[in-house]
Design a protein around this motif. Structure first.
Motif, mmCIF file in Angstrom:
data_model
loop_
_atom_site.group_PDB
_atom_site.id
_atom_site.type_symbol
_atom_site.label_atom_id
_atom_site.label_comp_id
_atom_site.label_asym_id
_atom_site.label_seq_id
_atom_site.Cartn_x
_atom_site.Cartn_y
_atom_site.Cartn_z
ATOM 1 N N HIS A 50 -0.532 4.774 -6.485
ATOM 2 C CA HIS A 50 -1.493 3.999 -7.272
ATOM 3 C C HIS A 50 -1.061 3.885 -8.730
ATOM 4 O O HIS A 50 -1.405 2.918 -9.409
ATOM 5 N N ASP A 87 0.815 -1.224 0.000
ATOM 6 C CA ASP A 87 0.000 0.000 0.000
ATOM 7 C C ASP A 87 0.846 1.270 0.000
ATOM 8 O O ASP A 87 0.320 2.356 -0.257
ATOM 9 N N GLN A 134 -6.190 -11.014 -1.046
ATOM 10 C CA GLN A 134 -6.342 -9.562 -1.138
ATOM 11 C C GLN A 134 -5.022 -8.896 -1.505
ATOM 12 O O GLN A 134 -4.981 -7.925 -2.272
ATOM 13 N N GLU A 135 -3.939 -9.430 -0.968
ATOM 14 C CA GLU A 135 -2.610 -8.915 -1.310
ATOM 15 C C GLU A 135 -2.353 -9.036 -2.814
ATOM 16 O O GLU A 135 -1.850 -8.096 -3.447
ATOM 17 N N LYS A 189 -4.104 -6.540 -5.039
ATOM 18 C CA LYS A 189 -3.370 -5.275 -5.056
ATOM 19 C C LYS A 189 -2.162 -5.359 -5.978
ATOM 20 O O LYS A 189 -1.870 -4.441 -6.743
ATOM 21 N N LYS A 232 -2.901 -5.012 -9.684
ATOM 22 C CA LYS A 232 -3.166 -3.642 -10.125
ATOM 23 C C LYS A 232 -1.886 -2.874 -10.420
ATOM 24 O O LYS A 232 -1.907 -1.863 -11.118
ATOM 25 N N HIS A 233 -0.754 -3.356 -9.882
ATOM 26 C CA HIS A 233 0.534 -2.697 -10.118
ATOM 27 C C HIS A 233 1.339 -3.360 -11.235
ATOM 28 O O HIS A 233 2.471 -2.971 -11.497
#
Length: 234
Positions: free
Chosen positions: A94, A90, A115-116, A119, A122-123
């Protein structure tokens, strides 16, 4: 930020054959901009980052370990392209995108692994690579796993289920079939809570080279480690 309580990082930095073995499956994907989650003391960075990448970002939640990485970078042990960030995934902007994201012996430390990885996805740039290496088989879970903060060990299905479905699986296999027999012996007979340096060196010098052969013979169907590689659609 969370301080890491285990000292196995110092032990396993001596596992040169092991690092070379698993890296052979994905090193060619580590080009462009690379993100390493859970960089620890920078030994994985040292073994995988050769300075040819455009950038290499290390994310690590323990400030003491980050300081060690910084020292290794300052001394020239790590390439100058290495950038360190204290925190979890995090902490990234973004808009930060990478050609490859790696989790080497890290995902098992993260409670909500699915969940990790959402994320992480998305990167990833389109066409980018997600590489995950984790300990295999919950029946091998020991006091050592608990002591160093493992939530679980994995089989192929567990790891595949944790990765977002939109990523395409390229490789999913077991490594270190000879090491698996040693882990079984320790689990059910020796019952040793923590490995010693001499045992790590023995495993690395004798068992890992043997596993390079037996893993192929067994078509990577057995092992004490799971390796998975995924690609994001272009």
């Amino acid at each position: 930020m969370k301080e890491y309580g285990g000292d196995e990082l110092e032990l396993f930095k001596h596992a040169h054959n092991w690092k070379s073995y698993y890296a052979g499956f994905f090193r060619h994907y580590l080009t462009g901009d690379v993100l390493e989650i859970g960089a620890g003391i920078g030994e994985t960075t040292h073994s995988l980052c050769d300075g040819s990448q455009s950038s290499w970002t290390c994310v690590e939640p323990d400030p003491a370990l980050i300081a060690e990485i910084e020292l290794k970078k300052a001394s020239g042990y790590l390439p100058s392209i290495v950038e360190v960030k204290t925190g979890l995934i995090d902490v990234l902007d973004h808009s930060a995108l990478f050609d490859a994201i790696i989790y080497i012996d890290v995902l098992e430390h993260i409670k909500y692994d699915d969940q990790e990885l959402i994320k992480a996805s998305k990167h990833l740039k389109p066409g980018g690579w997600l590489v995950i290496l984790v300990p295999a088989h919950n029946f091998l879970f020991t006091k050592f796993d608990k002591a160093i903060g493992h939530f679980r060990r994995y089989n192929k299905k567990m790891l595949k289920d944790a990765v977002p479905a939109e990523l395409k699986n390229i490789e999913l296999l077991y490594l270190d079939s000879v090491g698996l027999t040693a882990s079984l012996a320790n689990k059910y007979f020796l019952k040793q809570d923590y490995p010693e340096l001499k045992q790590i060196k023995l495993w690395d010098s004798l068992m890992v080279p043997a596993s390079r052969i037996t893993d192929k013979i067994l078509f990577h169907s057995l092992g004490k480690t799971v390796l998975g590689i995924w690609q994001k659609n272009s």
